[in-house]
Design a protein around this motif. Sequence first.
Motif, PDB file in Angstrom:
ATOM      1  N   VAL A   1       0.874  -1.091   0.049  1.00 23.78           N
ATOM      2  CA  VAL A   1      -0.281  -0.033   0.229  1.00 23.78           C
ATOM      3  C   VAL A   1       0.966   1.257   0.034  1.00 23.78           C
ATOM      4  N   PRO A   2       0.639   2.190  -0.880  1.00 23.02           N
ATOM      5  CA  PRO A   2       1.276   3.530  -0.613  1.00 23.02           C
ATOM      6  C   PRO A   2       1.445   4.081   0.755  1.00 23.02           C
ATOM      7  N   THR A   3       2.780   4.636   1.041  1.00 17.59           N
ATOM      8  CA  THR A   3       3.069   5.210   2.458  1.00 17.59           C
ATOM      9  C   THR A   3       2.541   6.536   2.440  1.00 17.59           C
ATOM     10  N   GLN A   4       2.416   7.142   3.655  1.00 13.30           N
ATOM     11  CA  GLN A   4       2.039   8.354   4.090  1.00 13.30           C
ATOM     12  C   GLN A   4       2.948   9.458   3.158  1.00 13.30           C
ATOM     13  N   ASP A   5       4.039   9.255   2.751  1.00 17.82           N
ATOM     14  CA  ASP A   5       4.847  10.266   2.120  1.00 17.82           C
ATOM     15  C   ASP A   5       4.509  10.358   0.711  1.00 17.82           C
TER      16      ASP A   5
END
Length: 364
Positions: free
Chosen positions: A135-139
């Motif tokens: 899943v994509p990261t916060q950044d």
Amino acid sequence: MKRFEFGRVYNFGPGPATLPLDVLKSAQTELLNYEGTGMSMMEISHRSPTYDRLHNRIKADILTLMGLGDDYDVLFIQGGASLQFAMIPMNFATVERKGAYVLSGVFSSNAYKEAATLGVGSIAASSKEENFRRVPTQDELSIDPSAAYLHICYNNTIYGTEFHYIPEVSVPLIADMSSDMLSRPLAFNKFDLIYAGVQKNLGPAGVVVVVVRRSMVENIRADLPTMLRYDTFIKKNSMYNTPPVWSIYMVGKVVRWIMEQGGLASMAERNARKAKLLYDVIDGSDGFYRGHAEPNSRSFMNVTFRLPTEELEKQFTVEAADEGLVGVKGHRLVGGMRASIYNAMPLEGAEALADFMSRFRRAH
Ligand SMILES: Cc1ncc(COP(=O)(O)O)c(C=O)c1O
């Protein structure tokens, strides 16, 4: 085919999925005569005091489990999680204030598609290029500060990935938790709307549980049909039309069962143990089993993995079924295997599968 108690198998299917045995037995006991009414829960009027009490108790139980107060409401809506994909942008997004979407798998992409069809969707991040292995990261999140909301799918049922963090955002946060709802404690108050088709962790197909912050639905646009408006479900306590009484009743039983097991903390602990059993076999297999998900995005609910050849994958499915371990075939987009180990899968089921996986590897 090997059978367990009551002639049952361990069902690792992704949904409709296995239900707790105690829940099925309790429904069986009450089937002909629910609490002295002389009727089953499929025959009772949704306008009766008996149903009304149950309906409100289930809503209260869900909020209690999630640690939420009466600034949230629980709605029961039909049309599957797929209808939520459309209702969310219809109710909340506009061309000026679009809904932002994290694409982390098939269902989040389907959700985005509905918003895009209405011309009100934007993409905040995507892991499609990596075949949704993580899943994509916060950044990586890129969100217009004026966006109507950020939509994420917390657990990606097909790819076997799950968020291990709650995005920090300045816009309302909406999550599809169809495949991990009530599987562990979370800071649910960071979310403004959470929804789940119940057919994985919460009950039989037929209803979606929507937990929504009341303030989210105060100013819904006027030009929406009655049944597509969240405020209809709030004002009418999800009974503007006839609700799917049986599905809701079963959700009520599953929710009580979760409480009896010790609530979400205890579910999380059990689920982590089951997942560890399977991931340990994958990691210790010298590459015989190859997990699809990157380790830091691994799902606690759907364990996806491949074998060295498609032939062996077919053989795995057949031999597992012989041992009473069914529903392990993966989705065609990922191939290989997927073991769904939702709340209701007992530890013994995961142990039996882990043991089978070790023996299968040694034999091949
Ligand atoms: C995460 C997730 N969202 C949405 C859906 C679609 O649910 P429904 O079939 O209730 O529309 C599914 C179904 O598998 C799912 O796993």
